[in-house]
Motif scaffolding. Structure first.
Motif, PDB file in Angstrom:
ATOM      1  N   ASP A  52     -55.478 -24.844 -10.304  1.00 54.18           N
ATOM      2  CA  ASP A  52     -55.040 -23.446 -10.300  1.00 54.18           C
ATOM      3  C   ASP A  52     -54.984 -22.910  -8.871  1.00 54.18           C
ATOM      4  O   ASP A  52     -55.977 -22.939  -8.147  1.00 54.18           O
ATOM      5  CB  ASP A  52     -56.004 -22.603 -11.126  1.00 54.18           C
ATOM      6  CG  ASP A  52     -55.377 -21.289 -11.567  1.00 54.18           C
ATOM      7  OD1 ASP A  52     -54.298 -20.977 -11.048  1.00 54.18           O
ATOM      8  OD2 ASP A  52     -55.957 -20.606 -12.423  1.00 54.18           O
ATOM      9  N   GLU A  92     -60.991 -25.853 -23.208  1.00 58.30           N
ATOM     10  CA  GLU A  92     -59.534 -25.803 -23.076  1.00 58.30           C
ATOM     11  C   GLU A  92     -59.114 -25.521 -21.644  1.00 58.30           C
ATOM     12  O   GLU A  92     -58.106 -26.027 -21.172  1.00 58.30           O
ATOM     13  CB  GLU A  92     -58.975 -24.717 -24.008  1.00 58.30           C
ATOM     14  CG  GLU A  92     -59.039 -25.090 -25.483  1.00 58.30           C
ATOM     15  CD  GLU A  92     -58.265 -24.114 -26.339  1.00 58.30           C
ATOM     16  OE1 GLU A  92     -58.293 -22.896 -26.045  1.00 58.30           O
ATOM     17  OE2 GLU A  92     -57.615 -24.562 -27.300  1.00 58.30           O
ATOM     18  N   GLN A  93     -59.895 -24.710 -20.935  1.00 60.88           N
ATOM     19  CA  GLN A  93     -59.577 -24.333 -19.556  1.00 60.88           C
ATOM     20  C   GLN A  93     -60.445 -25.147 -18.605  1.00 60.88           C
ATOM     21  O   GLN A  93     -61.651 -24.970 -18.534  1.00 60.88           O
ATOM     22  CB  GLN A  93     -59.825 -22.838 -19.355  1.00 60.88           C
ATOM     23  CG  GLN A  93     -59.737 -22.350 -17.915  1.00 60.88           C
ATOM     24  CD  GLN A  93     -58.359 -22.515 -17.308  1.00 60.88           C
ATOM     25  OE1 GLN A  93     -58.062 -23.541 -16.699  1.00 60.88           O
ATOM     26  NE2 GLN A  93     -57.521 -21.516 -17.482  1.00 60.88           N
ATOM     27  N   SER A  97     -62.545 -18.570 -16.030  1.00 62.32           N
ATOM     28  CA  SER A  97     -63.320 -19.720 -16.494  1.00 62.32           C
ATOM     29  C   SER A  97     -64.807 -19.363 -16.516  1.00 62.32           C
ATOM     30  O   SER A  97     -65.182 -18.296 -16.996  1.00 62.32           O
ATOM     31  CB  SER A  97     -63.045 -20.924 -15.602  1.00 62.32           C
ATOM     32  OG  SER A  97     -63.602 -22.091 -16.148  1.00 62.32           O
TER      33      SER A  97
END
Length: 642
Positions: free
Chosen positions: A241, A209-210, A289
């Motif tokens: 990010d 998902e990340q 992460s």
């Protein structure tokens, strides 16, 4: 419809028995006469009709009951959709590389995959399991339950072709079902070609998902000051990010520096200043992460004096003594006629300064010297024998001297990215006073030039190997032939050419690579060197080379960290190992890459599909149920039908 035991169908001839019983009644009826028979005749007619119906119903019921019993014993079934592959061998290929640390909807991808296997794999299913680091042949889920629960992440990248080669080597006459569980990070089209087209190959690709991730890639010494090192820690961002991240620097588990940085671009270097002393620690960041690439272990040894030997006339070596000062170097000059060959192996760098000839004994000794991690610098003489020089250089690589060119040439081009100049220039210099040479050899080289002439030919080039370098000049550097000694380039060039990576620099090796380490140590026959820390202890491959020992580490260690090289209980050196960063890019998988293969969302869907498509539709149970129904129906007919 097919039957497992079709021979039982011969018992259908038994259906003749109830038919014969029905046709030839054994029971006889007697006629009785009454005075008034009109009313009785009507009753008799009704009774006979009702009796015939009952008998036909009973006959039909008994025929159907007997038929269902016979068919049930014959075990009828409808063949499975994929019945031809029902005997296939099952192989599970599980990717346990560090990219499987990424979090999906139900947690870490690897941990969730293991849970699904333990939950949904049939208990009686025999299979073989292949991971990046382990292989289990012909097992079942109960036998390896503990191993699966304890399966750790592997520092090795997922190599599909390696797993396919293992399956091919496990020869069998049966066809194969191959289920590959991977996030497809780093998977290349050429790797898919290793899959046998005759196999039934299914991919389960869990999604993270990340996708954003920041990795601590490498560390280097930015510059060396009198009492401090300025180190640069290089980071790479994968994704979009741009939030702030904390970074901490530890030496022997003690926090010595901390900062906060922001990834404004894909790459960033964070700088720290640390004392010029032994360092054995790590740099660490915190992100949401992958965790395996958040820590980079490295060691810096306190600088030792570097031994430099110049072979040539003292008159031409005066400039070298001014560069190799006594506070950092042990510099000695020796003429070729007075050379002590026994002292060559103790040197870190040897300079052949304008020798007209290189004796064969010296060539052989220097070849061994370079293989042990020593640097060699060749400065030719205008009277050098090119055949002898080329014979010497052939020991190291593809560099050949051509004829001497007797014309003035300017040295105009600098390879700023070369390690020689990595910490010399803050920016590229467009105009400076170009050094020149009056006579020079043209060099044919397969290696990039460090310094080049205005005609793009090489003035200085090098042959690099894992632990040492051979530097080759194209011209003599004496003042009659060149003004290079007066150039600002002279100091950084010779200073950095003499540096020994065994005595200075950063130790930060990658697990899984062929890492060689040279140690200054004298061992007896029974002595061995080991590499260890609190978590791991192993003995590397080692080769004794006079007063040095060559250590080779390939698949060891398995855990990243700071380690020490030990001789018994004596620690000789600090070294550090890290995981390869090839798994850091979570957005590296392609959805179209596996378009030609069957894909399933979950592992349970794989087992459900295989079971559904490979399992025959058994019908005998239905015939047993029908038998019971017809038996009940016969009882009801006997009881309620008059």
């Amino acid at each position: 419809m097919q039957f497992k035991h079709p021979e039982i169908l011969y018992f259908l001839f038994l259906l003749l028995i109830p038919i014969l019983v029905h046709l030839f009644q054994l029971r006889r009826f007697k006629k009785e006469y009454f005075t008034n028979v009109r009313f009785l005749k009507e009753i008799s007619i009704q009774t006979r009709k009702s009796s015939k119906i009952k008998k036909w119903l009973l006959l039909a019921t008994r025929l159907l009951l007997l038929t269902c019993i016979i068919l049930a014993f014959a075990q009828p079934f409808f063949a499975a959709k994929d019945s031809k592959n029902s005997n296939n061998e099952l192989y599970l290929v599980v990717d346990n590389s560090y990219s499987m640390q990424a979090k999906g909807q139900k947690g870490a991808l690897l941990k969730r995959a293991i849970e699904d296997l333990l939950e949904h794999a049939p208990a009686n299913q025999t299979f073989s399991l292949i991971t990046n680091s382990e292989t289990f042949w012909n097992t079942d889920i109960k036998s390896i339950q503990k191993e699966l629960q304890n399966l750790s992440y592997s520092p090795l990248s997922f190599q599909l072709e390696s797993a396919m080669a293992k399956i091919k080597s496990h020869q069998s006459a049966l066809n194969k079902d191959v289920v590959v569980i991977t996030d497809a990070i780093g998977l290349q089209p050429k790797q898919l070609k290793s899959i046998d087209k005759s196999w039934n190959t299914i991919f389960v690709v869990p999604k993270a998902e990340q996708k954003n991730n920041v990795a601590v890639d490498s560390v280097f010494i930015e510059q060396t000051l009198d009492n401090f090192y300025e180190i640069g820690i290089h980071l790479t961002s994968y994704g979009e990010d741009e939030k702030e991240f904390p970074m901490a620097l530890y030496n022997k588990e003690r926090l010595i520096a901390k900062t906060i940085f922001k990834m404004e671009s894909k790459e960033k270097t964070v700088k720290f200043t640390i004392p010029k002393d032994d360092f054995n620690g790590y740099a660490s960041i915190t992100d949401n992460s992958l965790s395996y690439d958040n820590t980079l272990y490295f060691s810096i040894s306190k600088p030792e004096k570097i031994n430099v030997l110049s072979i040539g006339s003292p008159e031409k070596s005066g400039f070298l003594s001014r560069i190799y000062t006594s506070n950092e170097f042990n510099f000695v000059n020796s003429e070729l006629s007075n050379l002590d060959y026994n002292q060559l192996e103790n040197q870190d760098a040897i300079i052949l300064n304008e020798l007209t000839d290189i004796p064969q004994a010296l060539q052989t000794t220097l070849k061994t010297f370079v293989s042990k991690g020593g640097n060699v610098v060749l400065i030719p003489s205008n009277e050098s024998n090119t055949a002898t020089v080329n014979s010497f250089l052939n020991n190291f690589g593809k560099i050949q001297f051509q004829n001497l060119q007797k014309n003035e040439k300017l040295i105009t081009k600098i390879a700023y990215n070369n390690p020689i100049f990595k910490t010399v220039f803050e920016k590229q210099v467009a105009n400076f006073q170009y050094p020149k040479t009056n006579n020079s050899f043209r060099i044919g080289s397969a290696y990039p030039a460090i310094l080049s002439y205005e005609d793009q030919s090489a003035f200085l080039t090098s042959i690099q190997n894992e632990l040492s370098s051979v530097y080759v000049f194209a011209a003599a550097l004496n003042k009659e032939n060149s003004n290079f000694q007066n150039s600002p380039l002279i100091v950084p060039v010779f200073y950095n050419m003499a540096q020994s990576i065994q005595k200075t620099g950063i130790s930060s090796m990658q697990i899984g690579e062929n890492n060689s380490i040279f140690m200054n140590a004298t061992l007896s026959k029974d002595d061995i060197l080991s590499i260890k820390n609190k978590d791991e202890n192993f003995i590397p491959i080692q080769q004794i080379l006079n007063n040095k020992v060559k250590l080779t580490c390939t698949d060891k260690p398995e855990i990243a960290g700071n380690y020490g090289v030990f001789k018994a209980d004596e620690q000789l050196k600090n070294i550090s190992f890290n995981y390869n960063r090839t798994e850091s890019a979570l957005a590296g998988s392609s959805d179209n890459l596996l378009a030609d293969f069957t894909q399933k969302e979950t592992i349970s869907a794989v087992f459900d599909t295989l079971q559904f498509e490979r399992t025959n539709n058994e019908l005998w149970k239905w015939f047993v149920i029908l038998t019971l129904l017809f038996l009940v129906l016969e009882v009801l007919i006997q009881k309620f039908v008059k």
